[in-house]
Design a protein around this motif. Structure first.
Motif, mmCIF file in Angstrom:
data_model
loop_
_atom_site.group_PDB
_atom_site.id
_atom_site.type_symbol
_atom_site.label_atom_id
_atom_site.label_comp_id
_atom_site.label_asym_id
_atom_site.label_seq_id
_atom_site.Cartn_x
_atom_site.Cartn_y
_atom_site.Cartn_z
ATOM 1 N N ALA A 195 61.827 121.433 106.936
ATOM 2 C CA ALA A 195 61.306 120.582 108.023
ATOM 3 C C ALA A 195 60.446 121.416 108.970
ATOM 4 N N GLU A 196 60.915 122.641 109.260
ATOM 5 C CA GLU A 196 60.132 123.519 110.142
ATOM 6 C C GLU A 196 58.823 123.920 109.466
ATOM 7 N N GLU A 197 58.891 124.147 108.153
ATOM 8 C CA GLU A 197 57.658 124.530 107.442
ATOM 9 C C GLU A 197 56.646 123.389 107.453
ATOM 10 N N PRO B 261 69.588 139.118 116.808
ATOM 11 C CA PRO B 261 68.312 139.645 116.325
ATOM 12 C C PRO B 261 67.351 138.596 115.738
ATOM 13 N N GLY B 262 67.864 137.426 115.386
ATOM 14 C CA GLY B 262 67.036 136.440 114.680
ATOM 15 C C GLY B 262 66.393 135.427 115.625
ATOM 16 N N ASN B 263 65.978 134.313 115.057
ATOM 17 C CA ASN B 263 65.311 133.295 115.872
ATOM 18 C C ASN B 263 66.279 132.564 116.794
ATOM 19 N N ASN B 264 67.561 132.553 116.471
ATOM 20 C CA ASN B 264 68.532 131.999 117.415
ATOM 21 C C ASN B 264 68.516 132.850 118.696
ATOM 22 N N GLY B 265 68.442 134.156 118.517
ATOM 23 C CA GLY B 265 68.292 135.049 119.665
ATOM 24 C C GLY B 265 66.986 134.768 120.399
ATOM 25 N N GLY B 266 65.924 134.493 119.614
ATOM 26 C CA GLY B 266 64.635 134.146 120.241
ATOM 27 C C GLY B 266 64.767 132.922 121.121
ATOM 28 N N ASP B 267 65.479 131.925 120.648
ATOM 29 C CA ASP B 267 65.724 130.730 121.482
ATOM 30 C C ASP B 267 66.389 131.148 122.788
ATOM 31 N N GLY B 268 67.281 132.143 122.690
ATOM 32 C CA GLY B 268 68.018 132.612 123.867
ATOM 33 C C GLY B 268 67.086 133.139 124.949
ATOM 34 N N LEU C 11 73.778 134.368 119.567
ATOM 35 C CA LEU C 11 73.947 135.564 118.734
ATOM 36 C C LEU C 11 73.422 135.281 117.320
ATOM 37 N N PHE C 12 73.948 134.252 116.690
ATOM 38 C CA PHE C 12 73.442 133.824 115.384
ATOM 39 C C PHE C 12 73.419 132.305 115.323
ATOM 40 N N GLY C 13 72.466 131.791 114.578
ATOM 41 C CA GLY C 13 72.393 130.340 114.377
ATOM 42 C C GLY C 13 72.558 130.012 112.910
ATOM 43 N N SER C 14 71.609 129.213 112.407
ATOM 44 C CA SER C 14 71.742 128.750 111.022
ATOM 45 C C SER C 14 71.495 129.868 110.017
ATOM 46 N N GLY C 15 71.023 131.025 110.482
ATOM 47 C CA GLY C 15 70.768 132.148 109.565
ATOM 48 C C GLY C 15 71.993 132.987 109.280
ATOM 49 N N LEU C 16 73.114 132.681 109.915
ATOM 50 C CA LEU C 16 74.333 133.478 109.649
ATOM 51 C C LEU C 16 74.727 133.294 108.192
ATOM 52 N N ASN C 17 74.765 134.396 107.459
ATOM 53 C CA ASN C 17 75.020 134.253 106.023
ATOM 54 C C ASN C 17 76.166 135.121 105.531
ATOM 55 N N ARG C 18 76.882 135.746 106.469
ATOM 56 C CA ARG C 18 78.065 136.532 106.087
ATOM 57 C C ARG C 18 78.981 136.594 107.306
ATOM 58 N N PRO C 19 80.232 136.973 107.093
ATOM 59 C CA PRO C 19 81.163 136.958 108.233
ATOM 60 C C PRO C 19 80.706 137.868 109.372
ATOM 61 N N LEU C 20 81.041 137.462 110.578
ATOM 62 C CA LEU C 20 80.743 138.281 111.754
ATOM 63 C C LEU C 20 81.501 139.601 111.647
ATOM 64 N N ILE D 181 74.303 127.571 121.045
ATOM 65 C CA ILE D 181 72.953 127.093 120.748
ATOM 66 C C ILE D 181 72.798 126.966 119.232
ATOM 67 N N ASP D 182 72.466 125.784 118.819
ATOM 68 C CA ASP D 182 72.367 125.314 117.428
ATOM 69 C C ASP D 182 73.761 125.200 116.815
ATOM 70 N N VAL D 183 74.416 126.306 116.549
ATOM 71 C CA VAL D 183 75.827 126.292 116.125
ATOM 72 C C VAL D 183 76.508 127.481 116.790
HETATM 73 N N1 LIG Z 1 62.476 128.711 112.185
HETATM 74 C C1 LIG Z 1 62.077 127.930 113.176
HETATM 75 O O1 LIG Z 1 60.980 127.391 113.162
HETATM 76 C C2 LIG Z 1 62.969 127.660 114.304
HETATM 77 C C3 LIG Z 1 64.241 128.244 114.344
HETATM 78 N N2 LIG Z 1 65.043 128.061 115.395
HETATM 79 C C4 LIG Z 1 66.233 128.882 115.566
HETATM 80 O O2 LIG Z 1 66.333 129.793 114.539
HETATM 81 C C5 LIG Z 1 67.669 129.867 114.070
HETATM 82 C C6 LIG Z 1 67.638 130.390 112.716
HETATM 83 O O3 LIG Z 1 66.987 131.643 112.829
HETATM 84 P P1 LIG Z 1 67.193 132.801 111.798
HETATM 85 O O4 LIG Z 1 66.983 132.285 110.434
HETATM 86 O O5 LIG Z 1 66.370 133.936 112.269
HETATM 87 O O6 LIG Z 1 68.735 133.089 111.883
HETATM 88 P P2 LIG Z 1 69.676 133.715 113.014
HETATM 89 O O7 LIG Z 1 69.059 133.788 114.316
HETATM 90 O O8 LIG Z 1 70.930 132.988 112.843
HETATM 91 O O9 LIG Z 1 69.862 135.228 112.539
HETATM 92 C C7 LIG Z 1 69.746 135.577 111.216
HETATM 93 C C8 LIG Z 1 69.588 137.080 111.127
HETATM 94 O O10 LIG Z 1 70.838 137.674 111.258
HETATM 95 C C9 LIG Z 1 71.194 138.347 110.060
HETATM 96 N N3 LIG Z 1 72.606 138.042 109.837
HETATM 97 C C10 LIG Z 1 73.128 136.945 109.254
HETATM 98 N N4 LIG Z 1 74.468 137.000 109.280
HETATM 99 C C11 LIG Z 1 74.797 138.143 109.899
HETATM 100 C C12 LIG Z 1 76.000 138.771 110.251
HETATM 101 N N5 LIG Z 1 77.187 138.223 109.962
HETATM 102 N N6 LIG Z 1 75.976 139.959 110.888
HETATM 103 C C13 LIG Z 1 74.808 140.529 111.193
HETATM 104 N N7 LIG Z 1 73.621 140.000 110.897
HETATM 105 C C14 LIG Z 1 73.609 138.825 110.260
HETATM 106 C C15 LIG Z 1 70.308 137.811 108.993
HETATM 107 O O11 LIG Z 1 70.127 138.755 107.996
HETATM 108 C C16 LIG Z 1 69.046 137.522 109.808
HETATM 109 O O12 LIG Z 1 68.314 138.715 109.999
HETATM 110 C C17 LIG Z 1 68.186 128.488 114.248
HETATM 111 O O13 LIG Z 1 69.593 128.445 114.299
HETATM 112 C C18 LIG Z 1 67.549 128.103 115.557
HETATM 113 O O14 LIG Z 1 68.351 128.570 116.618
HETATM 114 C C19 LIG Z 1 64.558 127.367 116.576
HETATM 115 O O15 LIG Z 1 63.955 128.337 117.377
HETATM 116 C C20 LIG Z 1 63.573 126.285 116.228
HETATM 117 C C21 LIG Z 1 62.474 126.789 115.394
#
Ligand SMILES: NC(=O)C1=CN([C@@H]2O[C@H](COP(=O)(O)OP(=O)(O)OC[C@H]3O[C@@H](n4cnc5c(N)ncnc54)[C@H](O)[C@@H]3O)[C@@H](O)[C@H]2O)[C@@H](O)CC1
Ligand SMILES: [K+]
Length: 472
Positions: free
Chosen positions: A18-20, A63-70, A123-132, A153-155
């Motif tokens: 959807a974002e793409e 570090p990811g985009n969830n952090g960017g939202d922050g 801290l992490f959003g939908s990109g969390l792919n392994r245990p904290l 935020i998000d989850v």
């Molecule tokens: N992509 C987009 O267009 C948008 C994304 N959004 C935000 O982006 C989030 C998703 O962003 P990301 O895909 O960057 O994901 P996250 O911000 O959840 O972070 C994923 C990063 O963390 C690492 N990671 C995953 N699990 C980990 C763990 N257990 N320990 C340490 N590092 C770990 C991953 O390798 C990746 O580098 C959404 O939840 C939402 O908050 C929003 O800003 C809306 C727009």
């Protein structure tokens, strides 16, 4: 049924797609992050208005985009004149997060110094792919303990967005969870949905994905037509069994839910109320009683029992060719492969019945609830209402819907019988198992909201009428 984008429930990969699509249409990731972050900031701001004077907002950024939202949230709070600080768990790692961090002009502090009114968990959003890791878990729980309230935020960081499973030993409790762009499945699944009190959605312009699951929505119902009569409105027959109370309760729910005629067929109809047409019907007479072409829906299972008599009554229902709702003991008596063509029927298993059916039909039991419900729907051809604190509805064509959180007072005996009666009544009215199941699940939760605390199942059945009235 037509659903808006706000009703969709996406997997992580559907959300990325959807974002793409939004980016292909010309909205860059920076703009999406601004929409998401600033939309979330409005809720954070409103919540912070109720926080103690001088106790500001701390945003924990990963570090990811969830952090960017922050960082976007923090800057939006700062611009409004709020007291805000960021704790950076890691440096921003994506281009969008780096840009958002560069635009934040407030303080960044060490975690040990951070305390205050509200913790915003990015801290992490939908990109969390392994245990904290233990380090991140301790960071999150320590910060949560030093703030009055937490907002996810998000989850919440530590949740699998697709399954609702915990990817952390223990998570803080959140006053609010703010979904970004679309609901994710975790927003409707346990144990995730027990982590927050309220959930809200921020729109970032994502269009409706027709292949996606949906949130069960409020039905739009209408009063009977001017020329309606009882049969045209739907004749529901409830097959009674060994325990008459359950069938009576289901009949009462059906009568309050729009059916024109509710009839109970049971060996013993003593105690049936005067509004209920109750026919004493032995097992041998049942087939004849079910031969009435005017029957629009048949309910079998509540209080049925599990002996040979019960089996005979279930089989009479199955052989009648009517639209069926099968619940409780009726589910426990289904047989594979004989009952793998229940097209047009609704099955309403709770957790234990689901497990039994899966074993019986040779299905896997280790997947997440949506996948399990879909597999059972496909194996039986029926619409499956997988009940529980996180009710999921699956259709044999792959349809999937998620019920919003319902009052936990529903965890009392007899509420399943009420849901079965609701399903039967809506099936009799709509003649469509998918529509009926969705309407019934929504009305059941709404009746519970209207019944207030500590109701019994009879109160719940009586609260269906005002719930239904709210849909007219
Ligand atoms: N992509 C987009 O267009 C948008 C994304 N959004 C935000 O982006 C989030 C998703 O962003 P990301 O895909 O960057 O994901 P996250 O911000 O959840 O972070 C994923 C990063 O963390 C690492 N990671 C995953 N699990 C980990 C763990 N257990 N320990 C340490 N590092 C770990 C991953 O390798 C990746 O580098 C959404 O939840 C939402 O908050 C929003 O800003 C809306 C727009
Ligand atoms: K988060």
């Amino acid at each position: 049924m037509i659903f808006a984008a706000a009703d969709q429930v996406l997997t992580v990969s559907q959300m990325v797609a959807a974002e793409e699509r939004l980016m292909t249409a010309g909205t860059d990731v920076h703009e999406l992050m601004q929409r998401a972050g600033r939309g979330a900031a409005k809720y954070v701001w409103r919540t912070s208005a109720g926080a103690r004077q001088g106790y500001g907002v701390t945003v924990l950024c990963g570090p990811g985009n969830n952090g960017g939202d922050g960082y976007v949230i923090a800057e939006a709070i700062r611009e409004r004149g709020g007291t805000v600080q960021v704790v950076a768990a890691r440096d921003p790692g994506t281009d969008a997060a780096k840009r958002a961090a560069s635009l934040y002009r407030g303080p960044i502090v060490g975690a040990v110094h951070a305390r205050g009114g509200i913790l915003v968990d990015c801290l992490f959003g939908s990109g969390l792919n392994r245990p904290l890791s233990d380090e991140f878990e301790a960071l999150l729980s320590g910060l949560a303990a030093r703030h009055d309230r937490a907002i996810a935020i998000d989850v919440p960081s530590g949740i699998d967005s697709d399954t609702g499973a915990l990817l952390a030993g223990k998570l803080p409790h959140y006053a609010l969870c703010i979904a970004l762009g679309a609901w994710k499945r975790a927003h409707f699944l346990m144990p995730a949905m027990a982590c927050w009190d309220l959930a809200r959605l921020v729109d970032i312009g994502a269009a409706r994905d027709v292949a996606s699951a949906i949130a069960v929505g409020k039905p739009v119902l209408s009063a009977p037509a001017r020329d309606a009569h009882k049969y045209r409105r739907g004749l529901v027959v409830v097959i009674g069994g060994a325990m008459p109370g359950a069938a009576l309760l289901a009949s009462r729910a059906a009568a309050h839910c729009g059916a024109g005629y509710v009839k109970l067929v049971a060996r013993d109809v003593a105690g049936a109320p005067d509004w209920l047409v109750a026919h004493e019907t032995g097992d041998g007479d049942l087939a004849a009683a079910l031969a009435d072409d005017r029957i629009a829906a048949l309910l079998v299972g509540p209080g049925l029992g599990r002996d040979d008599n019960a089996r005979a009554r279930l089989n009479a229902g199955l052989e009648s060719g009517r639209h069926l709702v099968i619940d409780a003991d009726g589910l426990m008596l289904l047989e594979a492969p004989a009952h793998t063509s229940l097209s047009g029927a609704i099955l309403t298993p709770h957790y234990g019945e689901m497990l039994w059916l899966e074993r019986h039909f040779g299905l896997a039991t280790d997947a997440a609830k949506p996948a399990r419900a879909l597999a059972l729907a496909e194996a039986t051809g029926a619409v499956v209402v997988a009940k529980g604190p996180d009710t999921v509805i699956a259709g044999p064509g792959g349809q999937l819907s998620f019920a919003s959180s319902a009052p936990s007072w529903l965890s009392v005996a007899g509420t399943g019988d009420v849901l079965a009666g609701l399903c039967a009544a809506r099936l009799a009215v709509t003649v469509d198992a998918w529509t009926a199941a969705n309407e019934a699940v929504w009305l059941h939760a709404e009746a519970a909201r209207r019944a207030g605390p500590a109701f019994h199942a009879g109160d719940l059945a009586d609260a269906i009428r005002p719930a239904l009235e709210s849909c007219l």
